[in-house]
Scaffold this active site. Structure first.
Site, short mmCIF file in Angstrom:
data_model
loop_
_atom_site.label_atom_id
_atom_site.label_comp_id
_atom_site.label_asym_id
_atom_site.label_seq_id
_atom_site.Cartn_x
_atom_site.Cartn_y
_atom_site.Cartn_z
N THR A 40 13.85 -13.16 -31.18
CA THR A 40 14.31 -12.91 -32.54
C THR A 40 13.32 -12.06 -33.31
O THR A 40 13.69 -11.18 -34.08
CB THR A 40 14.54 -14.24 -33.27
OG1 THR A 40 15.48 -15.03 -32.54
CG2 THR A 40 15.08 -14.01 -34.67
N HIS A 43 13.94 -8.54 -32.24
CA HIS A 43 15.17 -8.01 -32.84
C HIS A 43 14.96 -7.64 -34.31
O HIS A 43 15.35 -6.57 -34.76
CB HIS A 43 16.30 -9.05 -32.75
CG HIS A 43 16.87 -9.24 -31.38
ND1 HIS A 43 17.07 -8.20 -30.51
CD2 HIS A 43 17.31 -10.35 -30.75
CE1 HIS A 43 17.60 -8.66 -29.39
NE2 HIS A 43 17.74 -9.96 -29.51
#
Length: 334
Positions: A40, A43
């Site tokens: 995450t 990202h």
């Protein structure tokens, strides 16, 4: 203190010297020992969708020792080994009522694991059993992600489960599916290099993704899966999950894809498929994950593929954006 600071999309993290944090009322200061690098983080620092603000110290899969306690804190003291739920919410919205502060519209991150010290609310802290290593403690967060998804799946004893992917989220999903009553479990991924690890974590079989995978998965499970957990996060994978799942089955997407995706609603409709997108976790997921680690039911060394120093973190972070052979990389800060 020294910390790896996010400078903006397209720029590497920078090691800088920052002021040591001080605790406010109800807060503790944690000396970070271990912090995992999460997909995450990769990202959300790419500049392709959501983004962190420059100057942020990332890192939310951490464990460490309390070195200072603010006023009004009860139940914690200096020397305690803890981790923390890396978000706090408003306390009165629908998400907070469900115990999931990640989805609160006023959520505030409790990040900072890429620094030597961080400040955390005691209300978000979870004391770790003395039997756990600091590496164990930094695995509580990724375990909690998958545990939360399994709870939302309402899996029945004996259900056939397919897990798409071979990374840390897929592996912890396999682990919980086995512990919480799944029947046969199949892992499917385009690469065979994590096949052995998937089997160690609880899968009954591994299928390499390809043109024949739907038939191969069905054969390995003894029928179409009741539940498919998508743990890849790339366009097209949800449609693939729909193709796999049985009629009246469930598809849960944990991949957190940040790119636009397309599915064929008619295919899902003709199977009456239930689609779910679990994100976040509750404090109880952290507590249960820590208790499970304490019971010795999972070996964290199975998932930790590399450990790097804070100085090595910026280069490692950029390396992980591309093709790599890592599963879970930990940063050792002390």
């Amino acid at each position: 203190m020294r910390a790896a600071v996010f400078k903006g999309a397209g720029q590497p993290l920078a090691i800088e010297t920052l002021d040591d944090p001080k605790p406010g009322p109800g807060e503790v200061i944690l000396k970070v020992h271990r912090c995992g690098i999460c997909g995450t983080d990769l990202h959300l620092t790419s500049g392709h969708a959501f983004d962190f603000q420059p100057g942020t110290v990332l890192g939310h899969e951490y464990s460490g020792e309390i070195v200072e306690v603010g006023s009004g804190v009860e139940g914690f003291r200096t020397g305690d080994i803890i981790t923390a739920v890396p978000s706090v919410g408003c306390g009165h919205c629908a998400a907070c009522a469900e115990g999931n502060p990640v989805l609160c519209h006023e959520t505030k991150p409790v990040f900072g694991g890429y620094g030597e010290y961080l400040r955390a609310p005691a209300s978000a802290a979870v004391k770790l059993p003395s039997t756990l290593s600091l590496a164990d403690g930094a695995l509580v967060e990724p375990l909690a992600v998958s545990l939360h998804a399994l709870r939302l799946a309402t899996m029945r004893p004996g259900d056939k489960v397919l897990v798409l992917g071979g990374g840390a989220v897929a592996l912890t999903t396999i682990y919980w599916a086995r512990r919480l009553g799944a029947g046969r479990i199949v892992a499917a991924s385009r690469s065979e290099r994590r096949a052995a690890l998937a089997l160690e974590m609880g899968a009954d079989a591994f299928v390499q993704s390809g043109d024949a995978e739907v038939a191969e998965v069905s054969e390995a499970l003894g029928g179409s899966p009741d539940i498919v957990f998508e743990c890849v996060g790339v366009p097209g994978i949800i449609q693939k999950a729909i193709a796999h799942v049985r009629t009246y089955g469930q598809v849960l997407s944990l991949g957190f894809c940040i790119d636009p995706d397309t599915i064929m609603p008619a295919m899902a409709a003709l199977k009456a498929v239930k689609l779910g997108f679990p994100v976040g976790y509750a404090l109880r997921d952290f507590q249960y994950s820590a208790e499970t680690l304490h019971a010795g039911r999972v070996d964290p060394a199975r998932m930790i593929s590399s450990t790097v120093s804070l100085e090595q973190l910026p280069a490692t972070f950029e390396m992980l954006r591309g093709p790599n052979t890592e599963t879970k990389v930990h940063v050792a800060l002390s």
